[in-house]
Design a protein around this motif. Sequence first.
Motif, PDB file in Angstrom:
ATOM      1  N   LEU A  85       0.830  -1.203   0.000  1.00 44.03           N
ATOM      2  CA  LEU A  85       0.000   0.000   0.000  1.00 44.03           C
ATOM      3  C   LEU A  85       0.865   1.253   0.000  1.00 44.03           C
ATOM      4  O   LEU A  85       0.558   2.233  -0.695  1.00 44.03           O
ATOM      5  N   LEU A  86       1.956   1.237   0.763  1.00 44.64           N
ATOM      6  CA  LEU A  86       2.830   2.410   0.838  1.00 44.64           C
ATOM      7  C   LEU A  86       3.630   2.607  -0.439  1.00 44.64           C
ATOM      8  O   LEU A  86       3.940   3.747  -0.812  1.00 44.64           O
ATOM      9  N   VAL A  87       3.999   1.519  -1.103  1.00 47.74           N
ATOM     10  CA  VAL A  87       4.677   1.649  -2.397  1.00 47.74           C
ATOM     11  C   VAL A  87       3.778   2.388  -3.380  1.00 47.74           C
ATOM     12  O   VAL A  87       4.211   3.315  -4.077  1.00 47.74           O
ATOM     13  N   VAL A  88       2.505   2.004  -3.434  1.00 52.46           N
ATOM     14  CA  VAL A  88       1.554   2.680  -4.326  1.00 52.46           C
ATOM     15  C   VAL A  88       1.414   4.139  -3.931  1.00 52.46           C
ATOM     16  O   VAL A  88       1.451   5.044  -4.777  1.00 52.46           O
ATOM     17  N   SER A  89       1.268   4.398  -2.623  1.00 57.31           N
ATOM     18  CA  SER A  89       1.099   5.763  -2.147  1.00 57.31           C
ATOM     19  C   SER A  89       2.288   6.648  -2.514  1.00 57.31           C
ATOM     20  O   SER A  89       2.117   7.760  -3.027  1.00 57.31           O
ATOM     21  N   SER A  90       3.507   6.169  -2.253  1.00 58.88           N
ATOM     22  CA  SER A  90       4.690   7.000  -2.490  1.00 58.88           C
ATOM     23  C   SER A  90       4.973   7.190  -3.972  1.00 58.88           C
ATOM     24  O   SER A  90       5.340   8.290  -4.407  1.00 58.88           O
ATOM     25  N   LEU A  91       4.786   6.149  -4.769  1.00 56.07           N
ATOM     26  CA  LEU A  91       5.075   6.274  -6.202  1.00 56.07           C
ATOM     27  C   LEU A  91       4.060   7.163  -6.907  1.00 56.07           C
ATOM     28  O   LEU A  91       4.419   7.956  -7.777  1.00 56.07           O
ATOM     29  N   LEU A  92       2.793   7.039  -6.546  1.00 56.68           N
ATOM     30  CA  LEU A  92       1.784   7.891  -7.167  1.00 56.68           C
ATOM     31  C   LEU A  92       1.895   9.330  -6.694  1.00 56.68           C
ATOM     32  O   LEU A  92       1.642  10.269  -7.447  1.00 56.68           O
ATOM     33  N   GLY A  93       2.270   9.505  -5.414  1.00 54.53           N
ATOM     34  CA  GLY A  93       2.236  10.844  -4.855  1.00 54.53           C
ATOM     35  C   GLY A  93       3.538  11.601  -4.913  1.00 54.53           C
ATOM     36  O   GLY A  93       3.582  12.743  -5.360  1.00 54.53           O
ATOM     37  N   GLY A  94       4.640  11.002  -4.438  1.00 55.00           N
ATOM     38  CA  GLY A  94       5.852  11.791  -4.290  1.00 55.00           C
ATOM     39  C   GLY A  94       7.098  11.166  -4.852  1.00 55.00           C
ATOM     40  O   GLY A  94       7.804  11.764  -5.652  1.00 55.00           O
ATOM     41  N   GLY A  95       7.414   9.954  -4.453  1.00 52.67           N
ATOM     42  CA  GLY A  95       8.638   9.342  -4.929  1.00 52.67           C
ATOM     43  C   GLY A  95       9.267   8.447  -3.880  1.00 52.67           C
ATOM     44  O   GLY A  95       8.677   8.141  -2.840  1.00 52.67           O
ATOM     45  N   PHE A  96      10.506   8.074  -4.146  1.00 54.35           N
ATOM     46  CA  PHE A  96      11.210   7.032  -3.412  1.00 54.35           C
ATOM     47  C   PHE A  96      11.300   7.323  -1.919  1.00 54.35           C
ATOM     48  O   PHE A  96      10.966   6.471  -1.091  1.00 54.35           O
ATOM     49  N   TRP A  97      11.751   8.535  -1.532  1.00 51.07           N
ATOM     50  CA  TRP A  97      11.994   8.816  -0.125  1.00 51.07           C
ATOM     51  C   TRP A  97      10.709   8.937   0.676  1.00 51.07           C
ATOM     52  O   TRP A  97      10.716   8.772   1.901  1.00 51.07           O
ATOM     53  N   PHE A  98       9.596   9.225   0.013  1.00 52.97           N
ATOM     54  CA  PHE A  98       8.323   9.274   0.719  1.00 52.97           C
ATOM     55  C   PHE A  98       7.972   7.915   1.317  1.00 52.97           C
ATOM     56  O   PHE A  98       7.314   7.849   2.358  1.00 52.97           O
ATOM     57  N   PHE A  99       8.388   6.849   0.653  1.00 55.98           N
ATOM     58  CA  PHE A  99       8.079   5.514   1.170  1.00 55.98           C
ATOM     59  C   PHE A  99       8.635   5.328   2.578  1.00 55.98           C
ATOM     60  O   PHE A  99       7.951   4.816   3.468  1.00 55.98           O
ATOM     61  N   TYR A 100       9.882   5.752   2.804  1.00 56.97           N
ATOM     62  CA  TYR A 100      10.499   5.554   4.117  1.00 56.97           C
ATOM     63  C   TYR A 100       9.868   6.436   5.179  1.00 56.97           C
ATOM     64  O   TYR A 100       9.686   6.014   6.331  1.00 56.97           O
ATOM     65  N   VAL A 101       9.548   7.679   4.823  1.00 51.45           N
ATOM     66  CA  VAL A 101       8.849   8.561   5.762  1.00 51.45           C
ATOM     67  C   VAL A 101       7.507   7.954   6.160  1.00 51.45           C
ATOM     68  O   VAL A 101       7.148   7.888   7.339  1.00 51.45           O
ATOM     69  N   GLU A 102       6.768   7.499   5.162  1.00 48.22           N
ATOM     70  CA  GLU A 102       5.439   6.943   5.420  1.00 48.22           C
ATOM     71  C   GLU A 102       5.535   5.627   6.191  1.00 48.22           C
ATOM     72  O   GLU A 102       4.745   5.371   7.108  1.00 48.22           O
ATOM     73  N   ALA A 103       6.505   4.771   5.824  1.00 48.48           N
ATOM     74  CA  ALA A 103       6.638   3.478   6.499  1.00 48.48           C
ATOM     75  C   ALA A 103       6.987   3.663   7.970  1.00 48.48           C
ATOM     76  O   ALA A 103       6.450   2.961   8.838  1.00 48.48           O
ATOM     77  N   ALA A 104       7.893   4.613   8.273  1.00 46.07           N
ATOM     78  CA  ALA A 104       8.243   4.868   9.669  1.00 46.07           C
ATOM     79  C   ALA A 104       7.027   5.376  10.438  1.00 46.07           C
ATOM     80  O   ALA A 104       6.766   4.945  11.575  1.00 46.07           O
ATOM     81  N   PHE A 105       6.271   6.282   9.825  1.00 49.40           N
ATOM     82  CA  PHE A 105       5.075   6.804  10.498  1.00 49.40           C
ATOM     83  C   PHE A 105       4.034   5.720  10.706  1.00 49.40           C
ATOM     84  O   PHE A 105       3.429   5.612  11.780  1.00 49.40           O
TER      85      PHE A 105
END
Length: 238
Positions: A85-105
């Motif tokens: 789910l986070l891969v889809v969220s980060s790729l559609l919305g922002g990019g690679f580093w967003f995945f780590y921010v979102e995953a930590a949160f």
Amino acid sequence: MPDFTAPDRKRKLLAALVRLHFAYLVTVPLLGLVGWWFVRRDSLPLMLICGFAAIAAYYSLQAERYHLTEHLPSALWVVFSSPLLLVVSSLLGGGFWFFYVEAAFVEVGGMCAGIIVGATVKGLKEREYFFPAVLYVFMGGFLLSWGWGVFRVHRDFEWYDNLWLLAALVNEVYGYSRMFVSGDIDLEYGHGRRARASGAGLLPSPLKYDDGASLIGAFAVLVVLSPFLLGLLNYFFK
């Protein structure tokens, strides 16, 4: 197609899953802090200050209390659902580093929310309010500060891009709250009740049968040195 229901294949698959899941869980908080440096550098000091206690508690629980169910469908779901789910969220919305921010949160925040729910239920039953109040400060502080930060970086996304992040967060909060409300602080990832009903047991953390002391020490050093390492990044790449 391989038959993963065969005992030997299932055992190997579960052994791979438990290492993959544990590695993911223990690396995303630190990578999330690095992600803040790339995504919104001005927010990083606040994220460090407000997240340090919650992340330290998260590491402590993972190191001592982590288990993964041997119930294969449940294990596959808990290992892959939120990351996908986070891969889809980060790729559609922002990019690679967003995945780590979102995953930590999502992971640390899901645990914080689960602890708050569990402490509230226990506090109301036992009429004990001081301990839940302390948890509200540290765990609630993480949720509010990191939630505000994630909202800031996500408000420029299309609204439907954020649904993936919300779904991942709800998925983790539900899982963690179910664990902590039960009163057992062992982290039984997956559906422990269903596993036991089907005769399946629980797999321990890789730290229980690998060189655990050195790994715990390495994670502790990474947490303590993360502000210093991020400061070096800021110095050399500003």
